[in-house]
Design an enzyme around this catalytic site. Sequence first.
Site, PDB file in Angstrom:
ATOM      1  N   ARG A 134       1.287  -1.256  -0.372  1.00 18.55           N
ATOM      2  CA  ARG A 134      -0.174   0.049   0.231  1.00 18.55           C
ATOM      3  C   ARG A 134       0.996   1.070   0.191  1.00 18.55           C
ATOM      4  NH1 ARG A 134      -1.608  -3.433   3.629  1.00 18.55           N
ATOM      5  NH2 ARG A 134      -4.305  -4.528   3.568  1.00 18.55           N
TER       6      ARG A 134
ATOM      7  N   LYS B 225      -1.686  -2.702   7.639  1.00 20.92           N
ATOM      8  CA  LYS B 225      -2.734  -2.664   8.544  1.00 20.92           C
ATOM      9  C   LYS B 225      -3.204  -3.181  10.318  1.00 20.92           C
ATOM     10  CE  LYS B 225      -5.895  -1.199   5.089  1.00 20.92           C
ATOM     11  NZ  LYS B 225      -7.214  -1.298   4.282  1.00 20.92           N
TER      12      LYS B 225
ATOM     13  N   HIS C  52      -1.997   2.887  -6.621  1.00 24.26           N
ATOM     14  CA  HIS C  52      -2.752   1.079  -5.990  1.00 24.26           C
ATOM     15  C   HIS C  52      -2.992   0.771  -7.384  1.00 24.26           C
ATOM     16  CE1 HIS C  52      -5.175  -0.115  -2.506  1.00 24.26           C
ATOM     17  NE2 HIS C  52      -6.015  -0.414  -3.193  1.00 24.26           N
TER      18      HIS C  52
ATOM     19  N   ARG D 159      -0.142  -1.605  -6.741  1.00 16.40           N
ATOM     20  CA  ARG D 159      -0.987  -2.491  -5.849  1.00 16.40           C
ATOM     21  C   ARG D 159      -1.476  -3.661  -7.056  1.00 16.40           C
ATOM     22  NH1 ARG D 159      -1.289  -3.965  -0.959  1.00 16.40           N
ATOM     23  NH2 ARG D 159      -3.132  -4.448  -0.193  1.00 16.40           N
TER      24      ARG D 159
ATOM     25  N   HIS E 227      -4.218  -8.838   3.187  1.00 14.70           N
ATOM     26  CA  HIS E 227      -5.278  -9.047   3.379  1.00 14.70           C
ATOM     27  C   HIS E 227      -5.798 -10.002   4.401  1.00 14.70           C
ATOM     28  CE1 HIS E 227      -6.070  -7.771  -1.199  1.00 14.70           C
ATOM     29  NE2 HIS E 227      -5.700  -6.701  -0.577  1.00 14.70           N
TER      30      HIS E 227
ATOM     31  N   TYR F 277      -9.720 -10.134  -7.665  1.00 16.92           N
ATOM     32  CA  TYR F 277      -8.300 -10.675  -8.410  1.00 16.92           C
ATOM     33  C   TYR F 277      -8.295 -12.257  -9.650  1.00 16.92           C
ATOM     34  CZ  TYR F 277      -6.051  -6.779  -5.910  1.00 16.92           C
ATOM     35  OH  TYR F 277      -5.846  -5.554  -5.702  1.00 16.92           O
TER      36      TYR F 277
END
Length: 309
Positions: A149, A173, A251, A254, A277, A286
């Site tokens: 990210r 995160k 992004h 990414r 994730h 994806y």
Amino acid sequence: MSERWISTFLDAQAAEANAARNTLLAYGRDLKDFLDWSARRGLGLESLPKSAVEDYLVSCEAEGLSKATRARRLSVIRQLFRFAHDEGWRTDNPALRISGPGASQRLPKTLSHDEVERLLDASRTKGRTLGERLRNAALVELLYATGMRVSELVGLPVSAARGEPKMILVRGKGDKERLVPLSTPARAALGEWLAWRDAEDVRLHALGHRPSKALFPGGGADGHLTRQHFYLVIKDIAVLAGVDPTRVTPHTLRHAFATHLLAGGADLRVIQTLLGHADVATTEIYTHVLDDQLKSLVLTHHPLAKPKP
């Protein structure tokens, strides 16, 4: 009273749920908007009814807010009232049984291998000085090589790049850490940038300046290059590369990283780990991108798909 609820809720999210800073900022903005709307109608959070939450969502739709934004606002309002219930501030959760608008699922935009190669080449020429050009090349190479990210990338400490690493430690995160491998070109670009940066640190130290702890120093409040600055830089790189700049963001690279890995045969669980994730369902999008690309390939290249003369 209502403002205290929100500040306490956000403190709890930071301390107990390890919510990322950007998440907390988004929560704060959404809840402030809800609080202001309620205050204008003389309503307090301690007695606000379910109908008021529904009216607020209707007003958000009237403002033209997207489904995704409205769904996010309902989610954080629901979390706030659940927290209030757990704390004993309310005996109910007025947002619990409200159906959200549902966020429309859009496939992430991605780039072809050729477009990425052109961006990588152009990144080496973008910049007024050698230092800027080396920094920009390292940024784009790292972004595509790791799928980080943008906040993870610009926030990297310089210590993460020491010792010519084959893998780099990323703090994602919720302060969760993960290791991502570096490609040979990314390691080379990183090494060149680090050599220039170290020489610059020596020069600045002689002038009385303290060296930055950030891998990519900048004028932001945190001492590193800001996401907004890099966003503008990559737009300029896209123009230099002859790639539509409306299709290129940090992004997007990414997404290209994930899509190209999947097309190359990588396991979905591996991609999930590399992207950071929490749920593999997030990574599964994806597969739909790849399906769309394969359908397009068949429809444009298969002999039976072409119209008969």
